[in-house]
Design an enzyme around this catalytic site. Structure first.
Site, PDB file in Angstrom:
ATOM      1  N   GLY A 166       0.790  -1.263  -0.095  1.00 12.78           N
ATOM      2  CA  GLY A 166       0.275   0.143  -0.101  1.00 12.78           C
ATOM      3  C   GLY A 166       0.920   1.274  -0.214  1.00 12.78           C
ATOM      4  O   GLY A 166       0.339   2.328  -0.573  1.00 12.78           O
ATOM      5  N   LEU A 225      -6.019  -5.166  -3.643  1.00 13.80           N
ATOM      6  CA  LEU A 225      -6.176  -4.373  -4.743  1.00 13.80           C
ATOM      7  C   LEU A 225      -7.003  -2.966  -4.271  1.00 13.80           C
ATOM      8  O   LEU A 225      -7.147  -2.139  -4.897  1.00 13.80           O
ATOM      9  CB  LEU A 225      -7.327  -4.991  -5.702  1.00 13.80           C
ATOM     10  N   ASP A 262       5.516  -4.406   6.196  1.00 15.91           N
ATOM     11  CA  ASP A 262       4.531  -4.496   6.874  1.00 15.91           C
ATOM     12  C   ASP A 262       4.788  -4.943   8.376  1.00 15.91           C
ATOM     13  O   ASP A 262       3.800  -5.493   9.138  1.00 15.91           O
ATOM     14  CB  ASP A 262       3.144  -5.309   6.284  1.00 15.91           C
ATOM     15  N   CYS A 311      16.432   3.508  17.244  1.00 17.04           N
ATOM     16  CA  CYS A 311      16.506   4.610  18.329  1.00 17.04           C
ATOM     17  C   CYS A 311      14.964   4.965  18.609  1.00 17.04           C
ATOM     18  O   CYS A 311      14.468   5.286  19.926  1.00 17.04           O
ATOM     19  CB  CYS A 311      17.081   5.946  17.902  1.00 17.04           C
ATOM     20  N   CYS A 313      -2.400  -4.318   8.928  1.00 13.84           N
ATOM     21  CA  CYS A 313      -3.475  -3.979   8.039  1.00 13.84           C
ATOM     22  C   CYS A 313      -4.620  -5.178   8.366  1.00 13.84           C
ATOM     23  O   CYS A 313      -5.817  -4.761   8.181  1.00 13.84           O
ATOM     24  CB  CYS A 313      -2.979  -3.985   6.828  1.00 13.84           C
TER      25      CYS A 313
HETATM   26 ZN   LIG Z   1      19.765   4.198  16.684  1.00  7.64          ZN
END
Ligand SMILES: [Zn+2]
Length: 254
Positions: free
Chosen positions: A40, A70, A129, A175, A189
């Protein structure tokens, strides 16, 4: 490096912009971008990076197209279902502009293969994802001194951040999220849903930020905005920006 006349025509609306010009367009033509995830976010990001004339695109996805994709994965159609996303994305890019060098990598990124996949690139745009892949990509980018744009979307929320953890004062993606997600493999999703147009906004915003990073060496759009995370809210709608601090104990970049 001057572009040939047909390329000057194709990119005329870029070249007329003082922020891009001939030098900026030539920089885009020379650039190599690795797109992780052709879903996506990756689909519209690919469309606008190819449209912008980014010369070399490495298209990484181990998945095949499912009918539920789709609704938001804009480069695929009904005939794509069951086929490799990476292979179809490369075909799309070749049909769109035969002068682009688009290479399919139909593999899942792991800590073992990430360095090979991103070697020699100017930028990695990660729209995958799952956190395990995101963190493997981030660590490999820091080690290879390659900037990373990380983009994610769910429901009506998107986020896009630019990371240059190889620089002494700048954070990496690790981080930001920490180490808790290395083993995480969820697909939000599938669980939570996502508005297709929200994935489009996030993906095209990521493409804009990618162009910002690629043009930074020639002046371009100014500051590449390292360590800035942009939060896109489709319900409000609004755009907020937060600053990520470098973690002095980060195992990716400290
Ligand atoms: Zn880092």
């Amino acid at each position: 490096m001057a572009l040939p006349p047909d390329r000057l025509d194709r990119f005329a609306r870029h070249i007329v912009l003082p922020e891009i010009g001939g030098a900026g367009q030539a920089a885009l033509a020379k650039a190599k971008v690795v797109l992780i995830g052709l879903g996506g976010i990756g689909s519209p990001a690919l469309q606008y990076l190819a449209g912008a004339g980014v010369g070399t695109l490495v298209l990484v996805d181990d998945d095949t197209v499912d009918v539920t994709n789709l609704q938001r994965q804009t480069i695929y159609g009904e005939g794509s279902v069951g086929s490799s996303k990476a292979e179809l994305a490369a075909v799309w890019a070749h049909q769109f502009d035969e002068l682009l060098d688009a290479r399919a990598v139909a593999k899942r990124i792991t800590p073992e293969n990430a360095a090979d996949v991103i070697a020699g690139s100017d930028l990695v745009l990660d729209g995958c994802d799952n956190f395990a892949t995101r963190l493997a990509v981030s660590d490999a980018c820091v080690a290879a001194r390659v900037p990373l744009l990380s983009a994610a979307v769910g429901r009506f929320q998107g986020q896009v951040g630019a990371f240059a953890g190889h620089l002494p004062e700048q954070p990496c993606y690790r981080c930001f999220v920490g180490d808790a997600f290395d083993a995480d493999d969820c697909d939000t999703c599938a669980e939570d849903g996502v508005l297709g147009a929200m994935a489009g906004w996030t993906g095209t915003f990521a493409a804009l930020q990618a162009i910002r990073v690629l043009l930074a060496p020639v002046g371009g759009l100014g500051d590449p905005q390292w360590g800035k995370l942009h939060l896109l809210d489709g319900l409000a709608p609004s755009l907020r920006t937060m600053t990520i601090a470098k973690d002095s104990a980060c195992k990716g970049c400290a």
